[in-house]
Scaffold this motif. Sequence first.
Motif, PDB file in Angstrom:
ATOM      1  N   ALA A   1      -3.290  32.008  -6.994  1.00 55.57           N
ATOM      2  CA  ALA A   1      -4.163  32.622  -8.357  1.00 55.57           C
ATOM      3  C   ALA A   1      -5.798  32.773  -8.677  1.00 55.57           C
ATOM      4  O   ALA A   1      -5.757  33.615  -9.519  1.00 55.57           O
ATOM      5  CB  ALA A   1      -4.849  30.863  -9.019  1.00 55.57           C
TER       6      ALA A   1
ATOM      7  N   GLY B   1      -5.859  36.620 -10.213  1.00 49.90           N
ATOM      8  CA  GLY B   1      -7.101  36.393 -11.292  1.00 49.90           C
ATOM      9  C   GLY B   1      -8.568  37.939 -10.624  1.00 49.90           C
ATOM     10  O   GLY B   1      -8.613  38.629 -11.631  1.00 49.90           O
TER      11      GLY B   1
ATOM     12  N   VAL C   1      -4.021  32.851 -14.451  1.00 57.72           N
ATOM     13  CA  VAL C   1      -3.750  31.759 -15.673  1.00 57.72           C
ATOM     14  C   VAL C   1      -2.471  30.352 -15.478  1.00 57.72           C
ATOM     15  O   VAL C   1      -3.213  29.540 -15.316  1.00 57.72           O
ATOM     16  CB  VAL C   1      -4.166  32.170 -17.136  1.00 57.72           C
ATOM     17  CG1 VAL C   1      -3.878  31.132 -18.104  1.00 57.72           C
ATOM     18  CG2 VAL C   1      -5.207  32.897 -17.098  1.00 57.72           C
TER      19      VAL C   1
ATOM     20  N   GLY D   1      -3.246  28.776 -11.729  1.00 54.03           N
ATOM     21  CA  GLY D   1      -4.222  28.820 -11.789  1.00 54.03           C
ATOM     22  C   GLY D   1      -4.752  27.607 -12.329  1.00 54.03           C
ATOM     23  O   GLY D   1      -4.816  26.202 -11.919  1.00 54.03           O
ATOM     24  N   VAL D   2      -3.422  27.062 -13.574  1.00 55.58           N
ATOM     25  CA  VAL D   2      -3.233  25.856 -14.211  1.00 55.58           C
ATOM     26  C   VAL D   2      -2.280  25.508 -13.377  1.00 55.58           C
ATOM     27  O   VAL D   2      -2.094  24.151 -12.644  1.00 55.58           O
ATOM     28  CB  VAL D   2      -2.466  25.845 -15.481  1.00 55.58           C
ATOM     29  CG1 VAL D   2      -2.149  24.332 -16.269  1.00 55.58           C
ATOM     30  CG2 VAL D   2      -2.925  26.768 -16.247  1.00 55.58           C
TER      31      VAL D   2
ATOM     32  N   ALA E   1      -8.395  27.249  -6.718  1.00 59.72           N
ATOM     33  CA  ALA E   1      -7.351  26.948  -8.442  1.00 59.72           C
ATOM     34  C   ALA E   1      -8.089  27.874  -9.739  1.00 59.72           C
ATOM     35  O   ALA E   1      -7.740  27.918 -10.742  1.00 59.72           O
ATOM     36  CB  ALA E   1      -6.784  25.941  -8.519  1.00 59.72           C
ATOM     37  N   VAL E   2      -9.357  26.362  -9.622  1.00 57.46           N
ATOM     38  CA  VAL E   2     -10.149  26.798 -11.419  1.00 57.46           C
ATOM     39  C   VAL E   2     -10.840  28.529 -11.019  1.00 57.46           C
ATOM     40  O   VAL E   2     -11.198  29.022 -12.270  1.00 57.46           O
ATOM     41  CB  VAL E   2     -11.400  25.955 -11.255  1.00 57.46           C
ATOM     42  CG1 VAL E   2     -12.418  26.299 -12.080  1.00 57.46           C
ATOM     43  CG2 VAL E   2     -10.857  24.700 -11.686  1.00 57.46           C
TER      44      VAL E   2
ATOM     45  N   LEU F   1      -8.286  31.338 -12.729  1.00 56.80           N
ATOM     46  CA  LEU F   1      -7.910  30.507 -13.400  1.00 56.80           C
ATOM     47  C   LEU F   1      -9.316  30.694 -14.425  1.00 56.80           C
ATOM     48  O   LEU F   1      -9.020  32.204 -15.263  1.00 56.80           O
ATOM     49  CB  LEU F   1      -7.966  29.137 -13.599  1.00 56.80           C
ATOM     50  CG  LEU F   1      -7.735  28.783 -15.412  1.00 56.80           C
ATOM     51  CD1 LEU F   1      -6.740  29.627 -16.406  1.00 56.80           C
ATOM     52  CD2 LEU F   1      -8.403  27.517 -15.187  1.00 56.80           C
TER      53      LEU F   1
END
Length: 153
Positions: free
Chosen positions: A79, A83, A104, A107-108, A119-120, A123
């Motif tokens: 992710a 990103g 995205v 990330g989720v 991950a955040v 995202l």
Amino acid sequence: MDRHSRIRVSDADREGIVARLSAATAEGRLSVDEFSQRAGMAYASRTWGELARLVDDLPVPRIVYPAPPPAPSRVPLLALIFGVLSIPTFACTPLGASASLAAVVLGVLGIRGGDRAMAVAGLACGVVGLALQIAMILFFTAGMDSGPPPFSE
């Protein structure tokens, strides 16, 4: 008589055999009287041959190893990679959009199980890349709607 049976035992060896006898008693293989008798003989023994006779009729204990911990998930890392990749490639519509959407989605998925911070971040970068992509498309489509430039002589 083999050479191994004449080797002298240590206190730790005797304790190990007594622990094995105790486990056999707990499993119901030996009575308490048999355990007491064999434990006394174990503490009095001097060689491995004497100790081995005390547990010859007992099964060899099985060693149970704990399961290894699961490998960490690579989804949060993917992710983050997609990103970060989506931001500089926003001008290239197919690649930037694909990288943004992958960031995205990954990330989720990564937030649910794995390194939450990575991950955040992936995202967030994916959302920024997607926003840049949409802004670029709107900018160019708004410019085309105004018609051709006026002819000036």
